[in-house]
Scaffold this motif. Structure first.
Motif, PDB file in Angstrom:
ATOM      1  N   THR A  29      43.862 174.536  62.676  1.00 23.37           N
ATOM      2  CA  THR A  29      43.690 173.238  62.385  1.00 23.37           C
ATOM      3  C   THR A  29      42.171 173.125  62.633  1.00 23.37           C
ATOM      4  OG1 THR A  29      45.906 172.961  63.554  1.00 23.37           O
ATOM      5  CG2 THR A  29      44.384 171.322  63.404  1.00 23.37           C
ATOM      6  N   GLU A  33      45.871 172.910  55.721  1.00 26.01           N
ATOM      7  CA  GLU A  33      46.472 172.398  54.657  1.00 26.01           C
ATOM      8  C   GLU A  33      45.607 172.693  53.387  1.00 26.01           C
ATOM      9  OE1 GLU A  33      45.453 170.590  57.088  1.00 26.01           O
ATOM     10  OE2 GLU A  33      47.189 170.160  58.325  1.00 26.01           O
ATOM     11  N   HIS A 108      40.275 168.483  69.090  1.00 27.23           N
ATOM     12  CA  HIS A 108      41.652 167.729  68.894  1.00 27.23           C
ATOM     13  C   HIS A 108      42.736 168.849  69.106  1.00 27.23           C
ATOM     14  CE1 HIS A 108      40.191 163.919  68.039  1.00 27.23           C
ATOM     15  NE2 HIS A 108      39.228 164.524  67.055  1.00 27.23           N
ATOM     16  N   SER A 109      42.347 170.186  68.731  1.00 27.88           N
ATOM     17  CA  SER A 109      43.355 171.193  68.659  1.00 27.88           C
ATOM     18  C   SER A 109      42.662 172.625  68.522  1.00 27.88           C
ATOM     19  CB  SER A 109      44.305 170.970  67.156  1.00 27.88           C
ATOM     20  OG  SER A 109      45.402 171.900  67.495  1.00 27.88           O
ATOM     21  N   THR A 160      37.443 167.549  61.104  1.00 27.97           N
ATOM     22  CA  THR A 160      38.523 167.012  61.677  1.00 27.97           C
ATOM     23  C   THR A 160      38.821 165.721  60.895  1.00 27.97           C
ATOM     24  OG1 THR A 160      38.800 168.282  63.523  1.00 27.97           O
ATOM     25  CG2 THR A 160      40.480 166.594  62.953  1.00 27.97           C
ATOM     26  N   HIS A 164      41.518 165.647  57.731  1.00 30.75           N
ATOM     27  CA  HIS A 164      42.484 164.805  57.820  1.00 30.75           C
ATOM     28  C   HIS A 164      42.660 163.437  57.690  1.00 30.75           C
ATOM     29  CE1 HIS A 164      44.526 168.016  60.835  1.00 30.75           C
ATOM     30  NE2 HIS A 164      44.396 168.681  59.577  1.00 30.75           N
ATOM     31  N   PRO A 343      51.519 166.947  74.862  1.00 27.60           N
ATOM     32  CA  PRO A 343      52.463 167.879  74.082  1.00 27.60           C
ATOM     33  C   PRO A 343      52.997 168.671  75.044  1.00 27.60           C
ATOM     34  CG  PRO A 343      50.128 168.494  73.609  1.00 27.60           C
ATOM     35  CD  PRO A 343      50.014 167.468  74.515  1.00 27.60           C
ATOM     36  N   VAL A 344      54.441 169.101  74.609  1.00 27.50           N
ATOM     37  CA  VAL A 344      55.003 170.120  75.429  1.00 27.50           C
ATOM     38  C   VAL A 344      55.784 171.068  74.744  1.00 27.50           C
ATOM     39  CG1 VAL A 344      55.654 168.446  77.444  1.00 27.50           C
ATOM     40  CG2 VAL A 344      56.750 168.343  75.513  1.00 27.50           C
ATOM     41  N   CYS A 346      58.717 172.662  72.853  1.00 22.33           N
ATOM     42  CA  CYS A 346      60.031 171.691  72.498  1.00 22.33           C
ATOM     43  C   CYS A 346      61.246 172.088  73.233  1.00 22.33           C
ATOM     44  CB  CYS A 346      60.273 171.995  71.052  1.00 22.33           C
ATOM     45  SG  CYS A 346      58.872 171.581  69.972  1.00 22.33           S
ATOM     46  N   CYS A 371      51.526 178.012  70.284  1.00 24.50           N
ATOM     47  CA  CYS A 371      52.162 177.072  71.041  1.00 24.50           C
ATOM     48  C   CYS A 371      52.413 177.513  72.430  1.00 24.50           C
ATOM     49  CB  CYS A 371      53.411 176.905  70.510  1.00 24.50           C
ATOM     50  SG  CYS A 371      53.715 175.920  68.754  1.00 24.50           S
ATOM     51  N   ALA A 448      53.703 179.064  64.647  1.00 27.25           N
ATOM     52  CA  ALA A 448      54.406 177.758  64.820  1.00 27.25           C
ATOM     53  C   ALA A 448      53.296 176.670  65.044  1.00 27.25           C
ATOM     54  CB  ALA A 448      55.272 177.824  66.009  1.00 27.25           C
ATOM     55  N   MET A 449      52.220 176.938  65.768  1.00 29.01           N
ATOM     56  CA  MET A 449      51.343 175.691  66.163  1.00 29.01           C
ATOM     57  C   MET A 449      50.735 174.929  64.995  1.00 29.01           C
ATOM     58  SD  MET A 449      50.094 174.858  69.327  1.00 29.01           S
ATOM     59  CE  MET A 449      49.695 173.155  69.336  1.00 29.01           C
ATOM     60  N   GLY A 451      51.769 174.751  62.086  1.00 32.30           N
ATOM     61  CA  GLY A 451      53.040 174.021  61.106  1.00 32.30           C
ATOM     62  C   GLY A 451      53.829 175.108  60.373  1.00 32.30           C
ATOM     63  N   HIS A 452      54.013 176.217  61.043  1.00 34.65           N
ATOM     64  CA  HIS A 452      55.162 177.212  60.623  1.00 34.65           C
ATOM     65  C   HIS A 452      54.447 177.800  59.199  1.00 34.65           C
ATOM     66  CE1 HIS A 452      57.571 174.524  63.100  1.00 34.65           C
ATOM     67  NE2 HIS A 452      57.750 175.764  63.648  1.00 34.65           N
ATOM     68  N   LEU A 519      62.263 174.862  66.148  1.00 35.87           N
ATOM     69  CA  LEU A 519      62.077 173.957  65.301  1.00 35.87           C
ATOM     70  C   LEU A 519      62.317 174.614  63.843  1.00 35.87           C
ATOM     71  CD1 LEU A 519      58.552 172.403  65.803  1.00 35.87           C
ATOM     72  CD2 LEU A 519      60.999 171.526  66.508  1.00 35.87           C
TER      73      LEU A 519
END
Lengths: 586, 192
Positions: A29, A33, A108-109, A160, A164, A343-344, A346, A371, A448-449, A451-452, A519
């Motif tokens: 991130t 994308e 942000h990440s 960012t 985004h 954030p936690v 899941c 994650c 995962a973190m 977006g898979h 997820l």
């Protein structure tokens, strides 16, 4: 045709329109994308690499073999790829080469907020900074032209807010690109000292030509309006400046390295005083000051975090002694305190089990990036260090060597994708230097973190095509680790026994905790319920930090809407008060 | 209609805040306006607070809506409406769903979910619409469409033709959910 694209989608489109043949990267991130979006253009060969260094090197090969090549990564990824970057600058390209560095001011990440424009100067390659999605697409095309015209890799540096944010983009057809012919040229591409010295001279001459170009290119735009002051800026900050001062004179730098002294001095001579507005480092400011100009930049604006239109307006107005017209703000006074929404992990996340046990056993945990870094937060709080991708294993070894007292309590925790990224060499070191540490690989079958995304053990490529899946246990055994054990983290008692056993062992152990991300795959059908008659409200289950387990009027309850049915709470309950809904009470 | 509209869409990860923003940006695009939409994601799937900024008008520079700049805040969860209240213009409007999603500190008993949020907001803003969008969406056949119910309410305030909204839905919503989303949108559109 006009469409709405994020900066990342626009970069992918730009690559398509520029006739890119090969694209590679590692997810991170805010860059992820770009490659995910490039998949829609079947003419481009695209791939995830195990890390940014390999992605960059794949790009180097693709360029030398003749294709226009795009390589994408987040800012800290460029640290990993810095080695090939600095020497590829010497060899130069065959097919054009563009590196996208997606920086994250404000974190942000991310784990830091380094300013990668400094890498441009360090590697002596041009840096382009688009200010919106439209420019993101156009600058990619321009970057390839520059890359081939000046025989240099080019950095497209975004942040960012560019990556985004969506904006309007006019689509165009791909330009006809003739793939360059490959011819062997050892003096150019084999960087032994004798050839490297020749190439260094070429690099310095190239920089002089690029400075000349910087004074002529349409990438840099001078807007002269009000002459009381002028602002030098780039990237997203240009938008903040336009929003704050629509009438200001602006030198908008689309190419922020190298700078043209003539261009900057011409601009400065047309206004009474000059401000430099940029996020993070005083990168432009230092260059301008070196030209002998007096400007105000970081004296007014923070080195930390993002800027905004409001900040630009207020700081410059105050400096000029102009009345500031702050918008009437709705006061927060008298509002009730608003709980944060962090954030936690899941519901049903397999990482939860691991951190619950590590906390219970009071382990010293060297952590990593993913994650599972959320395991550092309350109530689990089972992490002692997190530095960068892959650092967990080397850090664990160093702690053991420095403080043998800790040896039996140290566990390195690393995700599957991160292990491939840069964990393997750490494990080799542990083995080679007689470490006795325990490495816990959290294998959730995905990245995962971010977006898979697929990785080398998922059996799928970026384009979702089936491929060889690296066997993690087999790989680790192949390195020579004798103690390798796979466990299901949802079997808490077994997991705990294994961790105790392996940390006690006098040699390197690798525990692979295997469970797909919640997820991707629901752990089990149904949900858990609490037997009110049996529950003694001890709140032991709440120590799991599961968002599905909540206090209602002082009593512990399970929210069936979000419960994943993973069954961990049943295992921590000391009085057998939790069962799966619909199952008979014993 | 104003020549520039700043909107903030706020909610919790999983509520469809980002999809709603994409629909809204599409409406602006179809109407020939300049538009920018900004989001911060990455943590969105993990139950965090999600905010997106949508700005539309003749020419948009910064993609961000800052404190005191929002003409409308569309909130999918009560607490989030309260959290972002300071971003509203003095004469701005809040549209909020009354759904409650407790953040982890509340779940853990470490913090309290404020009571009377709607009343608190009512006392501070000139224009507030609050409704149980979840119930409306459930009635339509899918609780997940509550974001689109609220979009319907927003649509009435913004003044673009209803056909443009439906077209934006067609462009942005997967086909198998389109009918239920159109129904949910119309419910919201007719509601207030």
């Amino acid at each position: 045709m006009k469409v709405l694209l994020t900066g990342n989608e626009a970069i992918a489109r730009g690559a398509y329109e520029a006739g890119v043949g090969v694209a590679a990267g590692y997810p991170g991130t805010p860059s992820t994308e770009i490659l995910e979006s490039i998949v829609q253009y079947p003419k481009i060969y695209s791939q995830w690499s195990p890390n940014e260094k390999v992605a960059f090197e794949v790009g180097v090969g693709a360029s030398i073999a003749g294709s226009r090549t795009l390589v994408t990564m987040k800012h800290v990824g460029v640290n990993v790829a810095a080695d090939p970057l600095l020497t590829f600058s010497y060899t130069g390209v065959n097919g054009g080469f563009v590196l996208v560095s997606a920086d994250d001011p404000g974190m942000h990440s991310s784990q830091n907020e380094q300013d990668n424009r400094r890498y441009g100067r360090l590697a002596k390659i041009p840096v382009l900074e688009p200010a919106d999605s439209r420019e993101a697409k156009e600058f990619v095309k321009k970057a390839f032209e520059i890359s081939e015209a000046f025989d240099t890799p080019v950095m497209l540096r975004i942040t960012t807010r560019i990556a985004h944010s969506q904006g309007m983009v006019e689509l165009a057809e791909p330009v006809p690109v003739v793939k360059k012919e490959y011819t062997k040229n050892a003096q150019k591409y084999v960087m032994i000292p004798a050839y490297g010295r020749i190439r260094h001279t070429v690099v310095e001459e190239r920089t002089e030509k690029l400075v000349q170009y910087a004074g002529e290119t349409e990438l840099n735009v001078t807007e002269i309006k009000d002459r009381k002051f002028g602002i030098i800026t780039s990237g997203i900050c240009y938008q903040y400046v336009k929003e704050a001062f629509p009438q200001a004179s602006i030198l908008k730098l689309g190419m922020t390295y190298p700078l043209s002294q003539k261009l900057v001095k011409d601009f400065a001579s047309q206004v009474d005083r000059v401000f430099v507005v940029e996020e993070l480092e005083p990168f432009l400011e230092e260059a301008v000051v070196t030209m002998g100009l007096k400007v105000d930049g970081k004296r007014l604006f923070s080195l930390i975090g993002e800027l905004s239109a409001k900040m630009v307006r207020e700081k410059i107005n105050r400096e000029l002694g102009l009345a500031s017209f702050p918008d009437e703000e709705r006061t927060r006074e008298g509002l009730p305190s608003i709980p944060a929404r962090p954030p936690v992990l899941c519901p049903g996340c397999p990482h939860r089990a691991v951190f619950y046990v590590l906390k219970k056993l009071k382990m010293v945990v060297t952590g990593d990036i993913g994650c599972y870094t959320l395991g550092a937060l309350p109530p689990l709080e089972a992490m002692d260090t997190t530095i960068c991708m892959g650092a967990s294993i080397g850090t664990a070894l160093g702690m053991e060597k420095s403080n043998p007292e800790l040896a039996k309590r140290i566990v390195a925790v690393i995700g599957d994708s991160t292990f491939f990224h840069s964990g393997i060499t750490g494990l080799v070191d542990m083995l080679y230097n007689k470490g006795k540490g325990t490495v816990l690989i959290l294998d959730n079958s995905t990245t995962a973190m971010t977006g898979h995304q697929q990785h080398p053990a998922t059996g799928k490529t970026l384009k979702n095509e089936p491929t060889a899946a690296v066997n993690i246990a087999g790989l680790v055994k192949g390195l020579g680790v004798k103690r390798v054990v796979e466990v299901d983290p949802f079997d808490l008692a077994h997991l705990e026994a294994i961790i105790k056993e392996e940390t006690a062992a006098e040699e390197v152990s690798v525990i692979i905790a295997k469970r797909p991300c919640a997820l991707l795959e629901k752990a089990a059908s149904g949900y858990m319920v609490i037997d009110e008659a049996k529950c003694i409200n001890c709140k032991q289950c709440m120590a799991l930090g599961c968002p599905a387990i909540a206090l209602r009027d002082g009593r512990v309850t399970i929210n069936p809407e979000i419960c994943n049915g993973c069954n961990l709470c049943t295992q921590v309950c000391k009085v057998g008060a939790i069962r799966r809904a619909g199952e008979d009470v014993e | 209609m104003l020549n520039k509209i700043n909107l903030l869409l706020v909610g919790v990860g999983g509520q469809g805040t980002i999809l709603a923003s994409k629909i809204l940006a599409e409406v602006a695009l179809l109407s020939g306006l300049d538009v920018k939409m900004s989001e911060i994601h990455g943590m969105a799937q993990r139950g965090g607070s999600v905010v997106t900024h949508v700005k539309m008008g003749d020419e948009i520079y910064s993609p961000l809506v800052e404190e005191g700049e929002a003409d409308i805040i569309l909130s999918f969860e009560q607490l989030e409406a309260l959290r972002w209240l300071s971003f509203l213009k003095p004469d701005g409007e809040i549209i909020t769903g009354t759904q409650v999603i407790e953040p982890v500190p509340v779940i853990m008993g470490k913090a309290v979910y404020p009571s009377g949020i709607v009343e608190t907001i009512q006392g501070r803003v000139q224009k507030l619409i609050s409704l149980d969008a979840l119930a409306v969406a459930t009635e339509c056949g899918n609780a997940k469409a509550s974001n689109v119910v609220l979009m319907g309410v927003l649509a009435r305030r913004l003044g673009f033709a209803k056909e443009i909204w439906l077209k934006a839905l067609e462009n942005k919503v997967p086909t198998k959910f389109l009918e239920i989303n159109k129904k949910a949108f119309t419910q919201g559109y007719e509601l207030v």
